[in-house]
Design a protein around this motif. Structure first.
Motif, PDB file in Angstrom:
ATOM      1  N   MET A  72      21.167  11.987  37.436  1.00 49.69           N
ATOM      2  CA  MET A  72      22.165  13.349  37.746  1.00 49.69           C
ATOM      3  C   MET A  72      21.885  13.706  39.255  1.00 49.69           C
ATOM      4  O   MET A  72      21.950  14.231  40.098  1.00 49.69           O
ATOM      5  N   GLY A  73      23.730  13.070  39.585  1.00 50.88           N
ATOM      6  CA  GLY A  73      23.769  13.676  41.428  1.00 50.88           C
ATOM      7  C   GLY A  73      24.816  15.197  41.622  1.00 50.88           C
ATOM      8  O   GLY A  73      25.093  15.520  40.129  1.00 50.88           O
ATOM      9  N   LYS A  74      24.186  16.106  42.397  1.00 51.85           N
ATOM     10  CA  LYS A  74      25.113  16.946  42.850  1.00 51.85           C
ATOM     11  C   LYS A  74      25.471  16.751  43.244  1.00 51.85           C
ATOM     12  O   LYS A  74      26.695  15.646  44.163  1.00 51.85           O
ATOM     13  N   LYS A  75      26.341  17.410  43.108  1.00 50.43           N
ATOM     14  CA  LYS A  75      28.322  17.971  43.590  1.00 50.43           C
ATOM     15  C   LYS A  75      28.025  17.834  45.299  1.00 50.43           C
ATOM     16  O   LYS A  75      27.117  19.209  45.787  1.00 50.43           O
ATOM     17  N   LYS A  76      28.964  18.058  46.120  1.00 51.83           N
ATOM     18  CA  LYS A  76      29.033  17.990  47.263  1.00 51.83           C
ATOM     19  C   LYS A  76      29.517  18.511  47.645  1.00 51.83           C
ATOM     20  O   LYS A  76      30.826  19.232  46.602  1.00 51.83           O
ATOM     21  N   PRO A  77      28.873  20.090  48.166  1.00 54.74           N
ATOM     22  CA  PRO A  77      29.391  21.390  48.410  1.00 54.74           C
ATOM     23  C   PRO A  77      31.073  21.006  49.248  1.00 54.74           C
ATOM     24  O   PRO A  77      30.877  19.968  50.122  1.00 54.74           O
ATOM     25  N   ARG A  78      32.078  22.013  48.711  1.00 52.97           N
ATOM     26  CA  ARG A  78      33.294  21.512  49.293  1.00 52.97           C
ATOM     27  C   ARG A  78      33.499  22.040  51.026  1.00 52.97           C
ATOM     28  O   ARG A  78      32.926  23.170  50.788  1.00 52.97           O
ATOM     29  N   PRO A  79      34.240  22.162  51.556  1.00 54.16           N
ATOM     30  CA  PRO A  79      33.665  23.153  53.149  1.00 54.16           C
ATOM     31  C   PRO A  79      34.862  23.648  53.142  1.00 54.16           C
ATOM     32  O   PRO A  79      35.592  24.440  52.278  1.00 54.16           O
ATOM     33  N   ARG A  80      34.321  24.692  53.409  1.00 50.01           N
ATOM     34  CA  ARG A  80      34.913  26.437  53.536  1.00 50.01           C
ATOM     35  C   ARG A  80      36.514  26.364  53.982  1.00 50.01           C
ATOM     36  O   ARG A  80      36.263  25.317  55.580  1.00 50.01           O
ATOM     37  N   ARG A  81      37.057  26.734  53.486  1.00 50.46           N
ATOM     38  CA  ARG A  81      38.544  27.013  53.855  1.00 50.46           C
ATOM     39  C   ARG A  81      39.218  28.336  54.505  1.00 50.46           C
ATOM     40  O   ARG A  81      38.374  28.896  53.505  1.00 50.46           O
ATOM     41  N   SER A  82      40.214  28.272  54.439  1.00 48.38           N
ATOM     42  CA  SER A  82      40.213  29.441  54.738  1.00 48.38           C
ATOM     43  C   SER A  82      42.311  29.827  54.840  1.00 48.38           C
ATOM     44  O   SER A  82      42.825  29.211  55.019  1.00 48.38           O
ATOM     45  N   PHE A  83      42.907  30.831  54.626  1.00 46.20           N
ATOM     46  CA  PHE A  83      43.743  30.888  53.821  1.00 46.20           C
ATOM     47  C   PHE A  83      43.958  32.217  54.572  1.00 46.20           C
ATOM     48  O   PHE A  83      43.866  33.094  54.960  1.00 46.20           O
ATOM     49  N   THR A  84      45.868  31.888  54.426  1.00 48.45           N
ATOM     50  CA  THR A  84      46.436  32.712  55.435  1.00 48.45           C
ATOM     51  C   THR A  84      46.514  34.442  55.075  1.00 48.45           C
ATOM     52  O   THR A  84      46.708  34.269  53.092  1.00 48.45           O
ATOM     53  N   PRO A  85      46.858  35.314  54.924  1.00 48.60           N
ATOM     54  CA  PRO A  85      47.163  36.099  53.530  1.00 48.60           C
ATOM     55  C   PRO A  85      48.022  36.681  53.166  1.00 48.60           C
ATOM     56  O   PRO A  85      48.595  37.216  52.275  1.00 48.60           O
ATOM     57  N   GLN A  86      49.108  35.650  53.937  1.00 50.54           N
ATOM     58  CA  GLN A  86      50.491  35.004  53.274  1.00 50.54           C
ATOM     59  C   GLN A  86      50.516  34.579  51.591  1.00 50.54           C
ATOM     60  O   GLN A  86      50.379  34.968  50.613  1.00 50.54           O
ATOM     61  N   PHE A  87      50.027  33.226  51.871  1.00 50.55           N
ATOM     62  CA  PHE A  87      48.810  33.145  51.410  1.00 50.55           C
ATOM     63  C   PHE A  87      48.342  33.565  49.757  1.00 50.55           C
ATOM     64  O   PHE A  87      48.887  33.308  48.700  1.00 50.55           O
ATOM     65  N   LYS A  88      47.245  34.631  50.185  1.00 50.93           N
ATOM     66  CA  LYS A  88      47.140  35.245  49.734  1.00 50.93           C
ATOM     67  C   LYS A  88      47.462  35.920  48.125  1.00 50.93           C
ATOM     68  O   LYS A  88      47.325  35.883  47.418  1.00 50.93           O
ATOM     69  N   THR A  89      48.366  37.026  48.924  1.00 49.08           N
ATOM     70  CA  THR A  89      49.745  37.932  48.769  1.00 49.08           C
ATOM     71  C   THR A  89      50.038  36.606  47.657  1.00 49.08           C
ATOM     72  O   THR A  89      50.570  37.509  46.601  1.00 49.08           O
ATOM     73  N   GLU A  90      50.575  35.876  48.434  1.00 52.94           N
ATOM     74  CA  GLU A  90      51.618  35.057  46.947  1.00 52.94           C
ATOM     75  C   GLU A  90      50.997  35.089  45.511  1.00 52.94           C
ATOM     76  O   GLU A  90      51.584  34.558  44.707  1.00 52.94           O
ATOM     77  N   ILE A  91      49.076  34.332  45.755  1.00 50.90           N
ATOM     78  CA  ILE A  91      48.565  33.855  44.605  1.00 50.90           C
ATOM     79  C   ILE A  91      48.075  35.314  43.842  1.00 50.90           C
ATOM     80  O   ILE A  91      48.726  35.253  42.432  1.00 50.90           O
ATOM     81  N   VAL A  92      47.918  36.042  44.683  1.00 54.60           N
ATOM     82  CA  VAL A  92      47.895  38.154  43.745  1.00 54.60           C
ATOM     83  C   VAL A  92      49.332  37.637  42.970  1.00 54.60           C
ATOM     84  O   VAL A  92      49.299  38.568  41.540  1.00 54.60           O
ATOM     85  N   ASP A  93      50.425  37.910  43.824  1.00 53.06           N
ATOM     86  CA  ASP A  93      51.727  38.299  42.639  1.00 53.06           C
ATOM     87  C   ASP A  93      51.692  37.184  41.823  1.00 53.06           C
ATOM     88  O   ASP A  93      52.269  37.855  40.631  1.00 53.06           O
ATOM     89  N   LEU A  94      51.150  35.995  41.584  1.00 51.13           N
ATOM     90  CA  LEU A  94      51.123  34.993  41.093  1.00 51.13           C
ATOM     91  C   LEU A  94      50.297  35.470  39.574  1.00 51.13           C
ATOM     92  O   LEU A  94      50.970  35.328  38.151  1.00 51.13           O
ATOM     93  N   CYS A  95      49.230  36.443  39.896  1.00 52.28           N
ATOM     94  CA  CYS A  95      48.510  36.787  38.683  1.00 52.28           C
ATOM     95  C   CYS A  95      48.799  37.590  38.289  1.00 52.28           C
ATOM     96  O   CYS A  95      48.489  37.957  36.775  1.00 52.28           O
ATOM     97  N   ARG A  96      49.338  38.713  38.691  1.00 54.03           N
ATOM     98  CA  ARG A  96      49.621  40.408  38.494  1.00 54.03           C
ATOM     99  C   ARG A  96      51.105  40.303  37.640  1.00 54.03           C
ATOM    100  O   ARG A  96      51.150  40.891  36.990  1.00 54.03           O
TER     101      ARG A  96
END
Length: 99
Positions: free
Chosen positions: A1-25
């Motif tokens: 059973m192989g382990k999944k390789k961890p995905r590299p850390r990504r960073s997101f703009t505040p505008q992107f985060k705001t859009e995602i939060v708005d979609l959730c709300r």
């Protein structure tokens, strides 16, 4: 059973985060579905929603600006402690030189 390789850390703009939060709300899609649609971790999206609630005063906790200030103060505190340590060593060195 192989382990999944961890995905590299990504960073997101505040505008992107705001859009995602708005979609959730909006409520037409769950947090899990929004995360899946945008290839994000559900935990990250939940954290963004929670932080948006704190910033809006809907939930208790540190606001984003308070978090930034706290991080800056901790960095400054660490730097000042290092400066004091250097000065202590220099004082001890020069005290032994003058004897």
């Amino acid at each position: 059973m192989g382990k999944k390789k961890p995905r590299p850390r990504r960073s997101f703009t505040p505008q992107f985060k705001t859009e995602i939060v708005d979609l959730c709300r909006r409520g037409d899609r769950s947090v899990g579905q929004v995360a899946k649609d945008f290839d994000l971790t559900e935990t990250a999206v939940r954290d963004w929603v929670r932080q948006a609630q704190v910033d809006a005063g809907e939930r208790d906790g540190l606001t984003s600006s308070e978090r930034e200030e706290l991080a800056a103060l901790r960095r400054e505190n660490r730097r000042l402690r290092e400066d004091v340590e250097v000065l202590k060593r220099a004082t001890a060195f020069f005290a032994t030189e003058t004897r």
